[in-house]
Design an enzyme around this catalytic site. Structure first.
Site, mmCIF file in Angstrom:
data_model
loop_
_atom_site.group_PDB
_atom_site.id
_atom_site.type_symbol
_atom_site.label_atom_id
_atom_site.label_comp_id
_atom_site.label_asym_id
_atom_site.label_seq_id
_atom_site.Cartn_x
_atom_site.Cartn_y
_atom_site.Cartn_z
ATOM 1 N N TYR A 178 0.799 -1.232 0.000
ATOM 2 C CA TYR A 178 0.000 0.000 0.000
ATOM 3 C C TYR A 178 0.826 1.273 0.000
ATOM 4 O O TYR A 178 0.280 2.349 0.250
ATOM 5 C CB TYR A 178 -0.895 0.124 1.253
ATOM 6 C CG TYR A 178 -1.291 -1.081 2.027
ATOM 7 C CD1 TYR A 178 -2.244 -1.961 1.507
ATOM 8 C CD2 TYR A 178 -0.791 -1.320 3.306
ATOM 9 C CE1 TYR A 178 -2.665 -3.056 2.254
ATOM 10 C CE2 TYR A 178 -1.216 -2.416 4.052
ATOM 11 C CZ TYR A 178 -2.142 -3.280 3.511
ATOM 12 O OH TYR A 178 -2.559 -4.344 4.238
ATOM 13 N N CYS A 185 14.115 -10.410 -5.199
ATOM 14 C CA CYS A 185 14.309 -10.161 -6.619
ATOM 15 C C CYS A 185 13.081 -9.498 -7.218
ATOM 16 O O CYS A 185 12.388 -10.071 -8.068
ATOM 17 C CB CYS A 185 14.646 -11.465 -7.320
ATOM 18 S SG CYS A 185 16.109 -12.185 -6.599
#
Ligand SMILES: *Cc1c(COP(=O)(O)O)cnc(C)c1O
Length: 432
Positions: free
Chosen positions: A334, A361
Site C-alpha cells: 500500500y 528479486c
C-alpha cells in the site's frame, strides 16, 4: 521520537524499551523483530479501562489477533483479560495451543469452509461472526449435527468511507465483507438467522476500516447500527444485546501522523451510544471494540543490517538490507509510510536521501523511499524500522526462500525469544 518507548543515547545509539538495539542485534542476529511487551500490556490496559469506564463495566475488548499472531500474544491477552478475534483455523490452533479460553474467541473471516466451521465448533469457539448466507446455513447444519447451540453475530456493512487505504477500507456497501444494510441484505439475513434453531443471534458487528484517524467514523457507525437495530426490533421483535464496533484506530508511523487518545475516543463513543440508545428507547447493548494495530504497532521495531550503499549519479541512492518485503510487505502493498533510521548513527546529520530496499528479486521490494541517512552509512551498519509490531510478522512470507526473522520480546529490561528464527532446514522441511 514517534513513540515514548524510543530514545537515543548520547553516543547516537537507538534505544528501544530502554534497551540497546545494537546489543540486541548482536545477541539475536538480524533481521530481527523486537516487541515491547510492557508497551503491549499498557495498551491492553488503556483499552480495557477505557471500555469499562465508558460502558459501565459492560464493554469488551477483543484483540484482533491477525495484527500479530503467535502463542505468546495469546498468553498476554489472557493475562490482560482481553477477548480475541481470530480469522482462520491457524489462528484458532495458535490460541488453543497457548491455552487461551476458547469461549473468549470470536471467529471472523469472509471464508469459512465446512471443515473450518467444524474445526471451530470442535474447538469450542465462543462466537462466530457470520459474513455470508452460505456460512450461516453451513453453521446451522454443523451445530445441528453436533446438537449444540452456537452463538453468532452478523457482520454488517454500514456504508461508511473511513478515508484510509482502499485495501483496508471494509465498511462500504461495495465490499467483500458482511451484509449491506442499504441493499436489504442485512435485513434478509437477520430474518434467516432468527429462524435457525441451532444458532443464537447475539447481535451485530461492523468494522469500517483500518488506520482510521477520524473519530467521527465510529459515531457514524453507531448511528447507522442503532438505527438498524431499532428497525429490526420494531419489525421482528428482536432486541440485540451486543454491538461490536470493530477496530481500526490509527497509529503513528511518521512524525506527521496524529496521536489518537484511545481513552478519550472511547469515552466519546460511550457517551454517544448511551445518549442515542436512550433517545431511541433502545436498551443499552454490551459494546465491543476490536483493536489490532493500535495494541501492537508501536510495540514493534525491526532491525536490519546494511549490505550495500549504491549511489547512482543523477538518480537515487539505495541502501540494501538483509530483509525486506518478506518480513514487511506493507510498502510494497500500500505504499505504507514508516520511520527508518541508522540505529547506531543518530548523532550524525542525515543528509543523504536514500531508498531502503530489501533483498528480494523485485524492484518493488522497498521498505521506504526518501529516507534521510547519514552519508557514512555502510555495509555492516544497523537500520531500524519503527512501528512494525502490527501486520509485519503476521504478513511475513518465505518469498525467495528467505527464512522469517525471530520475534524477541522485551520486558522489564530483559529479553526472550517468543518465536525462534526460521532455519534453512525449516525452509525445506515441507518439500518431498
Ligand atoms: C483487521 C480487523 C480488525 C483490526 O483492525 P486494526 O486496524 O488492526 O485495529 C478488527 N476487526 C476486524 C473484523 C478486522 O478484520
Amino acid at each position: 521520537m514517534i513513540c515514548e518507548n524510543l530514545s537515543v543515547r548520547e553516543d547516537g545509539q537507538l534505544l528501544f524499551a530502554g534497551q540497546d538495539t545494537a546489543a540486541l542485534a548482536a545477541a539475536y542476529g538480524t533481521p530481527l523483530y523486537l516487541m515491547d511487551e510492557d508497551r503491549i500490556r499498557e495498551r491492553c490496559r488503556t483499552y480495557r479501562e477505557a471500555v469499562e469506564t465508558a460502558f459501565d463495566g459492560r464493554g469488551r475488548v477483543l484483540y484482533a489477533s491477525k495484527a500479530a499472531c503467535f502463542k505468546r500474544m495469546y498468553g498476554i491477552m489472557q493475562e490482560e483479560g482481553l477477548y480475541v478475534d481470530v480469522v482462520s483455523p491457524g489462528e484458532i490452533a495458535t490460541a488453543r495451543s497457548a491455552g487461551f479460553p476458547m469461549e473468549r474467541v470470536y471467529y471472523h473471516s469472509s471464508h469459512k469452509s465446512d471443515e473450518d466451521i467444524a474445526y471451530a465448533m470442535e474447538a469450542g469457539v465462543g462466537c462466530f461472526i457470520v459474513d455470508n448466507t452460505e456460512e450461516l446455513l453451513a453453521a446451522e447444519c454443523e451445530a445441528a449435527r453436533r446438537g449444540i447451540t452456537q452463538a453468532i453475530v452478523l457482520r454488517l456493512t454500514p456504508g461508511i468511507d473511513p478515508h484510509t487505504y482502499e485495501a483496508v477500507a471494509t465498511g462500504k456497501v461495495d465490499s467483500k465483507f458482511g451484509f449491506a444494510i442499504e441493499t436489504g441484505a442485512a435485513e434478509a439475513v437477520t430474518r434467516l438467522a432468527l429462524e435457525q434453531p441451532h444458532l443464537k443471534l447475539e447481535g451485530f458487528h461492523c468494522h469500517v476500516g483500518s488506520q482510521v484517524f477520524d473519530s467521527d467514523v465510529f459515531l457514524q457507525s453507531v448511528d447507522c447500527m442503532l438505527a438498524y437495530m431499532v428497525h429490526v426490533r420494531d419489525t421482528y421483535g428482536y432486541t440485540a444485546a451486543f454491538l461490536d464496533l470493530g477496530g481500526g484506530y490509527g497509529v503513528r508511523y511518521v512524525e506527521s501522523d496524529p496521536t489518537i487518545d484511545i481513552a478519550e475516543n472511547i469515552a466519546q463513543v460511550g457517551a454517544y451510544v448511551k445518549a442515542q440508545a436512550a433517545a431511541l428507547g433502545y436498551p443499552m447493548p454490551e459494546v465491543a471494540f476490536e483493536p489490532g494495530r493500535s495494541i501492537v504497532a508501536d510495540a514493534g521495531l525491526t532491525l536490519y543490517t546494511v549490505s550495500s550503499l549504491k549511489q547512482i549519479e543523477g538518480y537515487k541512492n539505495y541502501v540494501a538490507i538483509d530483509g525486506g518485503m518478506t518480513d514487511n510487505p506493507r510498502f510494497a502493498l500500500y505504499g505504507a509510510p514508516y520511520t527508518v533510521v541508522a540505529a547506531s548513527k543518530l548523532n550524525e546529520p542525515a543528509t543523504l536521501t536514500c531508498s531502503v530496499v530489501g533483498r528480494c528479486c523485485e524492484s518493488g521490494d522497498i521498505i521506504q523511499e526518501n529516507v534521510p541517512m547519514p552519508p557514512s552509512i555502510a555495509r555492516g551498519d544497523l537500520v531500524a524500522v519503527m512501528t512494525t509490531g502490527a501486520y509485519n510478522y503476521s504478513m511475513a512470507s518465505n518469498y525467495n526462500r528467505v527464512p522469517r526473522p525471530p520475534v524477541v520480546m522485551l520486558r522489564g529490561g530483559e529479553s526472550y525469544v517468543a518465536v525462534r528464527r526460521e532455519t534453512l532446514a525449516d525452509i525445506v522441511a515441507l518439500d518431498n
